[in-house]
Motif scaffolding. Structure first.
Motif, PDB file in Angstrom:
ATOM      1  N   PRO A   1       5.352   0.815  -5.315  1.00 42.68           N
ATOM      2  CA  PRO A   1       6.463   0.144  -4.619  1.00 42.68           C
ATOM      3  C   PRO A   1       6.301   0.147  -3.095  1.00 42.68           C
ATOM      4  CG  PRO A   1       7.314   1.534  -6.371  1.00 42.68           C
ATOM      5  CD  PRO A   1       5.861   1.851  -6.242  1.00 42.68           C
ATOM      6  N   TRP A   2       5.683   1.206  -2.549  1.00 40.00           N
ATOM      7  CA  TRP A   2       5.440   1.257  -1.107  1.00 40.00           C
ATOM      8  C   TRP A   2       4.456   0.164  -0.694  1.00 40.00           C
ATOM      9  CZ3 TRP A   2       8.044   3.533   2.586  1.00 40.00           C
ATOM     10  CH2 TRP A   2       8.843   4.643   2.287  1.00 40.00           C
ATOM     11  N   PHE A   3       3.396   0.002  -1.466  1.00 40.50           N
ATOM     12  CA  PHE A   3       2.411  -1.030  -1.150  1.00 40.50           C
ATOM     13  C   PHE A   3       3.015  -2.429  -1.267  1.00 40.50           C
ATOM     14  CE2 PHE A   3      -0.885   2.203  -2.694  1.00 40.50           C
ATOM     15  CZ  PHE A   3      -1.124   2.640  -1.392  1.00 40.50           C
ATOM     16  N   LEU A   4       3.875  -2.605  -2.247  1.00 46.80           N
ATOM     17  CA  LEU A   4       4.563  -3.886  -2.388  1.00 46.80           C
ATOM     18  C   LEU A   4       5.444  -4.146  -1.179  1.00 46.80           C
ATOM     19  CD1 LEU A   4       5.376  -6.374  -3.992  1.00 46.80           C
ATOM     20  CD2 LEU A   4       7.071  -4.982  -5.200  1.00 46.80           C
ATOM     21  N   PHE A   5       6.150  -3.115  -0.728  1.00 45.11           N
ATOM     22  CA  PHE A   5       7.003  -3.220   0.458  1.00 45.11           C
ATOM     23  C   PHE A   5       6.172  -3.553   1.690  1.00 45.11           C
ATOM     24  CE2 PHE A   5       9.025  -0.866   4.072  1.00 45.11           C
ATOM     25  CZ  PHE A   5      10.083  -1.746   4.263  1.00 45.11           C
ATOM     26  N   PHE A   6       5.037  -2.866   1.863  1.00 44.25           N
ATOM     27  CA  PHE A   6       4.154  -3.141   3.001  1.00 44.25           C
ATOM     28  C   PHE A   6       3.613  -4.566   2.931  1.00 44.25           C
ATOM     29  CE2 PHE A   6       2.978   1.634   3.225  1.00 44.25           C
ATOM     30  CZ  PHE A   6       4.142   1.882   3.941  1.00 44.25           C
ATOM     31  N   GLY A   7       3.280  -5.009   1.714  1.00 42.36           N
ATOM     32  CA  GLY A   7       2.763  -6.363   1.548  1.00 42.36           C
ATOM     33  C   GLY A   7       3.768  -7.418   1.956  1.00 42.36           C
ATOM     34  N   VAL A   8       5.042  -7.144   1.669  1.00 40.33           N
ATOM     35  CA  VAL A   8       6.107  -8.083   2.032  1.00 40.33           C
ATOM     36  C   VAL A   8       6.280  -8.166   3.547  1.00 40.33           C
ATOM     37  CG1 VAL A   8       8.588  -8.523   1.933  1.00 40.33           C
ATOM     38  CG2 VAL A   8       7.369  -7.848  -0.132  1.00 40.33           C
ATOM     39  N   ILE A   9       6.383  -7.000   4.213  1.00 41.07           N
ATOM     40  CA  ILE A   9       6.703  -7.018   5.651  1.00 41.07           C
ATOM     41  C   ILE A   9       5.481  -7.263   6.538  1.00 41.07           C
ATOM     42  CG2 ILE A   9       8.690  -5.517   5.317  1.00 41.07           C
ATOM     43  CD1 ILE A   9       7.051  -3.218   6.494  1.00 41.07           C
ATOM     44  N   ALA A  10       4.300  -6.792   6.131  1.00 40.33           N
ATOM     45  CA  ALA A  10       3.126  -6.884   7.003  1.00 40.33           C
ATOM     46  C   ALA A  10       2.267  -8.114   6.739  1.00 40.33           C
ATOM     47  CB  ALA A  10       2.263  -5.626   6.854  1.00 40.33           C
TER      48      ALA A  10
ATOM     49  N   SER B   1      -1.461   6.764  -7.599  1.00 38.19           N
ATOM     50  CA  SER B   1      -0.312   7.081  -8.436  1.00 38.19           C
ATOM     51  C   SER B   1       0.622   5.878  -8.523  1.00 38.19           C
ATOM     52  CB  SER B   1       0.439   8.273  -7.849  1.00 38.19           C
ATOM     53  OG  SER B   1       1.674   8.461  -8.508  1.00 38.19           O
ATOM     54  N   LYS B   2       1.218   5.686  -9.692  1.00 35.25           N
ATOM     55  CA  LYS B   2       2.150   4.573  -9.864  1.00 35.25           C
ATOM     56  C   LYS B   2       3.354   4.689  -8.932  1.00 35.25           C
ATOM     57  CE  LYS B   2       1.010   3.669 -14.724  1.00 35.25           C
ATOM     58  NZ  LYS B   2       1.539   3.604 -16.118  1.00 35.25           N
ATOM     59  N   SER B   3       3.647   5.897  -8.502  1.00 39.74           N
ATOM     60  CA  SER B   3       4.823   6.124  -7.656  1.00 39.74           C
ATOM     61  C   SER B   3       4.691   5.496  -6.272  1.00 39.74           C
ATOM     62  CB  SER B   3       5.079   7.634  -7.505  1.00 39.74           C
ATOM     63  OG  SER B   3       3.991   8.271  -6.861  1.00 39.74           O
ATOM     64  N   VAL B   4       3.445   5.223  -5.823  1.00 41.91           N
ATOM     65  CA  VAL B   4       3.262   4.656  -4.481  1.00 41.91           C
ATOM     66  C   VAL B   4       3.148   3.130  -4.506  1.00 41.91           C
ATOM     67  CG1 VAL B   4       2.129   6.743  -3.649  1.00 41.91           C
ATOM     68  CG2 VAL B   4       0.738   4.867  -4.538  1.00 41.91           C
TER      69      VAL B   4
END
Length: 307
Positions: A72-81, A67-70
């Motif tokens: 932003p979460w993957f982008l956030f995880f990509g930044v921090i992890a 879903s497109k709604s998730v």
């Protein structure tokens, strides 16, 4: 979710292999740093790791539709992890010893326990609080090389050690948030989650890599067999398989139980750093490491022991 004994042992094996590889990863990164930039190390390992994850997805016949709604979460995880964690950690090894860094990273379960208390509502007993205190005292012993009074007066002199401690908290935060995300989005396979996490992290790293113009570092690696082996180890095992295994475990086990396996990482890293890099296994390093592990043991000890 109740796991069968066979499935549980398979998860434990994956966790063991993951932290073993991650312990070695500090040594491989430290070996590469004098030859190529930290960003180049991360770019190379993430590129290879992403391809490994792609192969695993194809082998497991898993769809990448989400879903497109998730996103932003993957982008956030990509930044921090990926983007922040790996790059900053590699940079820290300019000044921090690989053996010292692995012991500091061993505090990750401590941060996981603290964050789990507030985010996952897991219990934080008096024994766990004692464990946290002992573990951080062990960190002081390790980074001060036995001269704690000097650290208390002047602070930690090695910037890399401070950075590594910050990345330990960062990884704990990622582990806890990832568990929350996986539980709320059971419809998304964990391998898909880590693929998108690595993908977005790689995109950010790739843009920075291009802007920095470190292309010559890739040529240096290709011309040196030992450097190439180190990069392949980081990419194939430490980033590709290890990240997939870590997510498999986070999806099925409590965050604190997953974190306890990090205890193996510093022992592997210390021994490997001594053999490969010639770093000394000093008394303060070993004693401080033991204190860290004792603290982590207390943190992960069940409340039943208190009764």
């Amino acid at each position: 979710m109740v796991l069968k004994s066979k499935d549980l042992w398979l998860l434990y094996l994956k966790l063991f292999l993951t932290v073993f590889v991650w312990g070695m990863s500090f040594v491989a990164t430290k070996y590469l740093i004098p030859h190529i930039a930290p960003l180049s190390v991360v770019f190379s390992r993430v590129l290879i790791g992403l391809m490994v994850l792609g192969i695993l997805l194809r082998k497991r016949n898993v769809s990448l539709r989400v879903s497109k709604s998730v996103i932003p979460w993957f982008l956030f995880f990509g930044v921090i992890a990926i983007y922040m964690h790996l790059w900053v950690q590699a940079y820290a090894l300019y000044s921090s010893k690989a053996s010292t860094a692995t012991w500091i990273v061993a505090t990750t379960p401590i941060f996981i326990a603290i964050l789990s208390r507030f985010l996952l509502k897991e219990n934080l007993s008096y024994l766990k609080i004692l464990g946290i205190a002992i573990s951080f005292f062990g960190v002081l012993v390790v980074v001060s090389e036995g001269d704690i009074s000097l650290v208390l007066k002047q602070g930690i002199s090695t910037v890399g050690d401070i950075i590594i401690l910050v990345t330990s908290f960062n990884w704990a935060f990622f582990s806890v948030i990832s568990r929350l995300f996986l539980h709320r989005h059971r419809e998304i396979p964990q391998l898909v989650s880590i693929f998108y996490t690595v993908l977005f992290g790689f995109i950010l790293i790739g843009i920075t890599f291009i802007l920095k113009g470190y292309f010559n570092d890739l040529i240096i690696v290709l011309r040196d067999f030992k450097l190439l082996v180190a990069v392949l180890f980081l990419g194939l095992l430490s980033t590709g398989l290890a990240y997939a295994f870590w997510y498999d475990a986070l999806d099925a086990l409590e965050a604190s139980k997953v974190g306890v396996f990090m205890n193996i990482q510093p022992v592997v890293g210390m021994v490997a750093a001594s053999i490969v890099l010639g770093e000394e296994m000093s008394f303060s390093l070993i004693f401080g490491g033991i204190l860290i592990l004792i603290g982590v043991y207390f943190v992960n000890k069940t409340n039943r022991a208190l009764k």
